[in-house]
Design an enzyme around this catalytic site. Structure first.
Site, short mmCIF file in Angstrom:
data_model
loop_
_atom_site.label_atom_id
_atom_site.label_comp_id
_atom_site.label_asym_id
_atom_site.label_seq_id
_atom_site.Cartn_x
_atom_site.Cartn_y
_atom_site.Cartn_z
N HIS A 76 -5.26 6.73 7.32
CA HIS A 76 -4.60 5.76 6.47
C HIS A 76 -3.20 5.69 6.84
O HIS A 76 -2.65 6.51 7.09
CB HIS A 76 -4.90 6.15 5.20
N HIS B 281 -3.91 10.91 5.89
CA HIS B 281 -2.77 10.06 6.57
C HIS B 281 -2.03 10.86 7.41
O HIS B 281 -1.01 10.09 8.00
CB HIS B 281 -1.85 9.94 5.38
N GLU C 47 -5.98 18.33 2.13
CA GLU C 47 -6.65 17.31 1.84
C GLU C 47 -6.13 15.75 1.96
O GLU C 47 -6.52 14.87 2.46
CB GLU C 47 -7.34 17.35 0.34
N GLU D 173 0.84 5.78 0.34
CA GLU D 173 0.23 7.15 0.62
C GLU D 173 0.99 8.05 -0.24
O GLU D 173 2.11 8.17 -0.57
CB GLU D 173 0.17 7.61 2.28
N ASP E 236 0.76 -1.35 0.01
CA ASP E 236 0.07 0.07 0.06
C ASP E 236 1.12 1.30 -0.07
O ASP E 236 1.99 1.08 0.39
CB ASP E 236 -0.85 -0.08 1.09
N ASP F 42 -2.23 -0.57 6.51
CA ASP F 42 -3.27 -0.94 5.55
C ASP F 42 -2.94 -2.47 4.81
O ASP F 42 -3.54 -3.04 4.43
CB ASP F 42 -3.52 -0.07 4.58
#
Length: 247
Positions: free
Chosen positions: A153, A60, A55, A12, A10, A158
């Site tokens: 997140h 995260h 945003e 970010e 995963d 994750d």
């Protein structure tokens, strides 16, 4: 490609589109061998050489200040490529993550990872559960996987959750998929082997009332003399008294 070794991964990012300048800020990955976690992980935070929009920070929580002293992708690219090797990459909504990974690989002068090396668990989930929510949180809920600690997140967290979801999507949980190390698992087994059940000094009081027990005894009596349940009937004095009262 070795089908036995898989990397659940995963990322970010600073935003949604690497083609417009968004960059990676975190990569998290766990290794599975024959669907069992090996304990090997790859986890890095990355300085994106640009600011993190509010945003993205809301998703995260990785700020400009936190990322300022982290390595750039080019600094960790060799380690990342070596960790992945020729293993299959298991990613939820793989098109998104692979768009960023391949853009970063291209920037660093390295070849892209081909689509044939990637398995998308989002596609897998939609095929298995058509019409049902297919987000990572929704799949954790469906399969009873605890994600209560996922307040934001995070790439490594994750990927660990996705590893458990992936196993369930394939048909069922393997032994100890809580991503514990072999040493921890061995310790648990050793502890369990040393446990011996002890007799209670006093029996627990019955939860049934005397009338309920008497009704059960009376019902078993209707099954005939050969009924095997007669061998298991309780015979304490309160029961006998209740039977006499019921009769």
């Amino acid at each position: 490609m070795n089908d036995m070794r898989e990397i659940v991964l995963d990322t970010e990012t600073t935003g949604l589109d690497p083609k417009t300048g968004d960059r990676l800020v975190e990569i998290g990955a766990v290794e599975l061998d024959n669907l069992f976690p090996t304990g090997k992980v790859f986890h890095v935070y990355i300085n994106p050489d640009r600011s993190v929009p509010k945003e993205a920070f809301a998703v995260h929580g990785l700020s400009d200040a936190f990322l300022a002293d982290k390595p750039r992708f080019d600094d960790i690219a060799s380690d990342f490529v070596a960790f992945v090797g020729d293993a299959r990459l298991v990613i939820h909504n793989a098109q998104f993550d692979m768009g960023f990974i391949n853009m970063e690989l291209k920037r660093s002068g390295r070849p892209s990872i081909p689509d044939s090396q990637v398995l998308d668990t989002l596609t897998l989930a939609r095929r298995k559960h058509p019409g049902a929510p297919a987000s990572l949180d929704a799949l954790c809920s469906r399969y009873g996987i605890d994600n209560s600690h996922r307040t934001r997140h995070g790439a490594l967290l994750d990927s660990e959750l996705l590893a458990e979801v992936y196993i369930e999507l394939l048909g069922g949980k393997q032994a100890d998929l809580g991503l514990v190390t072999a040493a921890v698992a061995a310790g648990r087994a050793s502890a369990a082997a040393g446990v011996r059940a002890r007799r209670r000094p006093e029996p627990l009081p019955p939860r049934l009332t005397e009338v309920e027990i008497a009704a059960h005894v009376a019902f078993v009596a209707t099954l005939g003399e050969a009924a095997i349940w007669k061998e298991w009937l309780p015979q304490p004095e309160p029961v006998a008294a209740a039977v006499a009262e019921a009769g």
